[in-house]
Design a protein around this motif. Structure first.
Motif, short mmCIF file in Angstrom:
data_model
loop_
_atom_site.label_atom_id
_atom_site.label_comp_id
_atom_site.label_asym_id
_atom_site.label_seq_id
_atom_site.Cartn_x
_atom_site.Cartn_y
_atom_site.Cartn_z
N TYR A 1 0.62 -1.24 0.12
CA TYR A 1 -0.12 0.06 -0.07
C TYR A 1 0.99 1.15 0.08
CZ TYR A 1 -2.59 3.97 2.16
OH TYR A 1 -3.52 5.15 2.34
N LEU A 2 1.90 1.33 0.88
CA LEU A 2 2.63 2.54 1.10
C LEU A 2 3.27 2.83 -0.25
CD1 LEU A 2 3.89 2.32 4.83
CD2 LEU A 2 2.15 3.79 3.74
N SER A 3 4.00 1.70 -0.66
CA SER A 3 4.81 1.68 -2.26
C SER A 3 3.93 2.39 -3.12
CB SER A 3 5.43 0.29 -2.48
OG SER A 3 5.93 0.49 -3.74
N ASP A 4 2.85 1.80 -3.29
CA ASP A 4 2.15 2.10 -4.66
C ASP A 4 1.52 3.44 -4.37
OD1 ASP A 4 2.48 0.10 -6.23
OD2 ASP A 4 0.41 -0.69 -5.82
N VAL A 5 1.00 4.00 -3.22
CA VAL A 5 0.46 5.21 -2.82
C VAL A 5 1.50 6.28 -2.93
CG1 VAL A 5 -0.84 6.72 -0.96
CG2 VAL A 5 -1.46 4.52 -1.50
N ALA A 6 2.62 6.01 -2.46
CA ALA A 6 3.83 7.08 -2.37
C ALA A 6 4.12 7.21 -4.03
CB ALA A 6 4.97 6.46 -1.77
N ALA A 7 4.10 6.18 -4.69
CA ALA A 7 4.67 6.40 -6.23
C ALA A 7 3.30 7.28 -6.80
CB ALA A 7 4.69 5.15 -6.88
#
Length: 204
Positions: free
Chosen positions: A67-73
């Motif tokens: 979640y954090l990886s995709d949202v940050a990107a």
């Protein structure tokens, strides 16, 4: 000075849009019922007619790190796109590319399930890069670098040979086919937008 003043009013809306994307993804990721009914499941879509999973799958993530990886990107790309595009344009491209990536999964029998914004972000990244290429100064350089990164990544992944590949660092299969489909959709969005603008100029 005029350019800076004209750009400022869009940033609060862009930040609100980023917060909205993060919140929607959080709901589908961390609320069990929404997670279970939002994930793309090939058999559920094809055999049971649960077509809404093609719409919701982009918001579902498998764990907090995913979640954090995709949202940050996604957030980074939307803020980068804000240099040359309006909030509505960025959100539209994100959603269209996500839908295109998930529809493409129907043609990939090896992909039994899928969730995440990665397909959509690949499309948003390429669209953003192409928009930046048309701008002067540092924006153009950023556009060139982003184009090379996205196209190079899609080429190296070679999703046409294997749509999904298990990644030990993530602990699940990475659906590279969704990345390629999203990038193609991003290119399509840019071409359509260019055609629309050119058409407006001819008629004007």
């Amino acid at each position: 000075m005029v350019k800076a003043e004209r750009a400022l009013p869009g940033w609060p809306a862009m930040l609100a849009a980023v917060a909205g994307v993060a919140a929607l993804a959080a709901l589908f990721t961390f609320v069990p019922w929404m997670h279970a009914h939002g994930l793309y499941l090939r058999d559920a879509v094809r055999l049971e007619g649960q077509w809404w999973r093609l719409v919701t799958a982009m918001w579902v993530h498998l764990d907090t790190r995913h979640y954090l990886s995709d949202v940050a990107a996604t957030a980074g790309l939307m803020l980068l796109a804000g240099r040359e595009a309006r909030v509505r344009e960025s959100l539209t491209v994100l959603v269209v590319c996500g839908l295109a990536a998930q529809l493409a999964l129907l043609a990939m029998p090896a992909v039994g399930w899928y969730g995440g914004l990665s397909g959509a972000t690949h499309g948003l990244a390429l669209w953003t890069a192409l928009r930046l290429l048309q701008a002067p100064g540092w924006s153009r350089l950023i556009g060139v670098v982003t184009c090379v990164i996205v196209l190079g990544k899609v080429w190296l992944e070679q999703s046409w040979l294997a749509a999904v590949v298990f990644d030990p660092s993530w602990g699940f299969g990475v659906v590279r086919g969704a990345h390629a489909a999203g990038a193609v959709a991003g290119l399509g969005c840019w071409l359509l937008q260019e055609w629309w603008v050119a058409r407006g100029k001819r008629e004007g």
